[in-house]
Design a protein around this motif. Sequence first.
Motif, short mmCIF file in Angstrom:
data_model
loop_
_atom_site.label_atom_id
_atom_site.label_comp_id
_atom_site.label_asym_id
_atom_site.label_seq_id
_atom_site.Cartn_x
_atom_site.Cartn_y
_atom_site.Cartn_z
N ILE A 187 -15.74 29.03 -51.14
CA ILE A 187 -16.19 29.11 -52.53
C ILE A 187 -15.30 30.09 -53.30
O ILE A 187 -14.91 29.84 -54.45
N ALA A 188 -14.96 31.20 -52.67
CA ALA A 188 -14.11 32.20 -53.32
C ALA A 188 -12.73 31.63 -53.62
O ALA A 188 -12.15 31.89 -54.68
N ALA A 189 -12.20 30.86 -52.68
CA ALA A 189 -10.86 30.30 -52.85
C ALA A 189 -10.79 29.36 -54.05
O ALA A 189 -9.78 29.30 -54.75
N LYS A 190 -11.86 28.64 -54.29
CA LYS A 190 -11.89 27.69 -55.40
C LYS A 190 -11.89 28.39 -56.75
O LYS A 190 -11.37 27.86 -57.74
N SER A 191 -12.49 29.58 -56.81
CA SER A 191 -12.66 30.27 -58.08
C SER A 191 -11.78 31.49 -58.24
O SER A 191 -11.82 32.15 -59.28
N GLY A 192 -10.98 31.80 -57.22
CA GLY A 192 -10.14 32.98 -57.29
C GLY A 192 -10.90 34.28 -57.12
O GLY A 192 -10.43 35.35 -57.50
N ALA A 193 -12.09 34.20 -56.53
CA ALA A 193 -12.90 35.39 -56.31
C ALA A 193 -12.43 36.13 -55.06
O ALA A 193 -11.65 35.60 -54.25
N GLU A 194 -12.91 37.34 -54.88
CA GLU A 194 -12.59 38.14 -53.71
C GLU A 194 -13.81 38.21 -52.79
O GLU A 194 -14.94 38.22 -53.26
N VAL A 195 -13.57 38.26 -51.48
CA VAL A 195 -14.66 38.32 -50.52
C VAL A 195 -14.47 39.51 -49.59
O VAL A 195 -13.35 39.77 -49.11
N ARG A 196 -15.56 40.22 -49.34
CA ARG A 196 -15.58 41.28 -48.33
C ARG A 196 -16.70 40.94 -47.35
O ARG A 196 -17.78 40.54 -47.75
N TRP A 197 -16.44 41.10 -46.05
CA TRP A 197 -17.39 40.67 -45.03
C TRP A 197 -17.46 41.69 -43.91
O TRP A 197 -16.46 42.29 -43.55
N GLU A 198 -18.64 41.91 -43.36
CA GLU A 198 -18.76 42.81 -42.22
C GLU A 198 -19.98 42.46 -41.38
O GLU A 198 -21.03 42.11 -41.91
N PRO A 199 -19.83 42.51 -40.05
CA PRO A 199 -20.99 42.34 -39.16
C PRO A 199 -21.79 43.64 -39.15
O PRO A 199 -21.23 44.72 -39.31
N LEU A 200 -23.09 43.53 -38.96
CA LEU A 200 -23.97 44.69 -38.93
C LEU A 200 -24.77 44.71 -37.63
O LEU A 200 -25.12 43.66 -37.10
N HIS A 201 -25.06 45.90 -37.13
CA HIS A 201 -25.94 46.07 -35.97
C HIS A 201 -25.47 45.22 -34.79
O HIS A 201 -26.24 44.43 -34.23
N GLY A 202 -24.20 45.39 -34.43
CA GLY A 202 -23.69 44.68 -33.27
C GLY A 202 -23.66 43.18 -33.44
O GLY A 202 -23.87 42.44 -32.48
N SER A 203 -23.40 42.70 -34.66
CA SER A 203 -23.34 41.29 -35.03
C SER A 203 -24.72 40.62 -35.11
O SER A 203 -24.81 39.41 -35.25
N TYR A 204 -25.79 41.43 -35.02
CA TYR A 204 -27.13 40.88 -35.21
C TYR A 204 -27.25 40.28 -36.60
O TYR A 204 -27.84 39.21 -36.80
N ALA A 205 -26.68 40.99 -37.59
CA ALA A 205 -26.73 40.54 -38.98
C ALA A 205 -25.31 40.45 -39.52
O ALA A 205 -24.36 40.96 -38.93
N GLN A 206 -25.18 39.77 -40.66
CA GLN A 206 -23.89 39.68 -41.34
C GLN A 206 -24.10 39.95 -42.82
O GLN A 206 -25.12 39.57 -43.40
N TYR A 207 -23.12 40.65 -43.41
CA TYR A 207 -23.22 41.04 -44.81
C TYR A 207 -21.92 40.71 -45.51
O TYR A 207 -20.83 41.05 -45.02
N GLY A 208 -22.01 40.03 -46.63
CA GLY A 208 -20.81 39.66 -47.37
C GLY A 208 -21.00 39.82 -48.86
O GLY A 208 -22.11 39.76 -49.39
N VAL A 209 -19.87 40.04 -49.54
CA VAL A 209 -19.87 40.18 -50.99
C VAL A 209 -18.76 39.29 -51.56
O VAL A 209 -17.60 39.39 -51.13
N LEU A 210 -19.11 38.43 -52.49
CA LEU A 210 -18.15 37.65 -53.26
C LEU A 210 -18.12 38.24 -54.67
O LEU A 210 -19.15 38.26 -55.34
N ARG A 211 -16.94 38.69 -55.08
CA ARG A 211 -16.84 39.33 -56.40
C ARG A 211 -15.95 38.48 -57.31
O ARG A 211 -14.79 38.19 -57.00
N ARG A 212 -16.52 38.10 -58.44
CA ARG A 212 -15.78 37.33 -59.43
C ARG A 212 -14.86 38.23 -60.24
O ARG A 212 -15.23 39.34 -60.60
N ARG A 213 -13.67 37.77 -60.50
CA ARG A 213 -12.71 38.56 -61.28
C ARG A 213 -12.93 38.39 -62.77
O ARG A 213 -13.59 37.47 -63.20
#
Length: 213
Positions: A187-213
């Motif tokens: 989705i980010a690639a289509k709109s030129g947005a930026e993505v940040r991603w990180e696993p949490l608690h030993g990969s139990y959870a996942q957290y990501g941020v897509l930021r529109r420019r």
Amino acid sequence: MAGLANSHGELMNAVYRRQRWIYDASRKYFLFGRDHLIAHLDPPEGGRVLEIGCGTGRNLALIGRRYPGARRFGLDISSEMLRSARKKLGESARLGEGDACGFDAGALFGEPVFERVVFSYALSMIPDWRRALEEAAGKLAPGGALHVVDFGRQERLPGWFRTGLAAWLGKFHVTPRSDLEAALGEIAAKSGAEVRWEPLHGSYAQYGVLRRR
């Protein structure tokens, strides 16, 4: 599509008609990462924050305490969960019933776009979750950010734990999205947005941020 939305709404009402009374007390033991998301939300003063799948309003209440200048909005397909959210939030947030895969934010909230959009353990319960992600990304104001937290791949955790958790979550119609990171990147690639991603608690959870420019 309306029929699918109605059937999913009926399913969620059936799941949460009684669960909503104990939801907040019970979910704190396994919905890890929600407070991490809230701590990193950082909306601008007066910024509009929309939570899709707001449930009982727990997250919106905490967002209001941490960011008192934020204007809060919540969408949920379950009228039962919205009953709890309205009781918790009162007039401090504007809530609406609708389908994450297609909703008119202007008609529901009087606002077409938002500085922050949040999914907190909601995508794993939405059948067409990719479409819900695209819908949310399309509701971002310029410079706005979409924050997502949900169950992760859990590849760093023991096999017996992953198997047991998957079986238990299935009872509540929850399906972790192992390709969530890739979907957000597409989705980010289509709109030129930026993505940040990180696993949490030993990969139990996942957290990501897509930021529109």
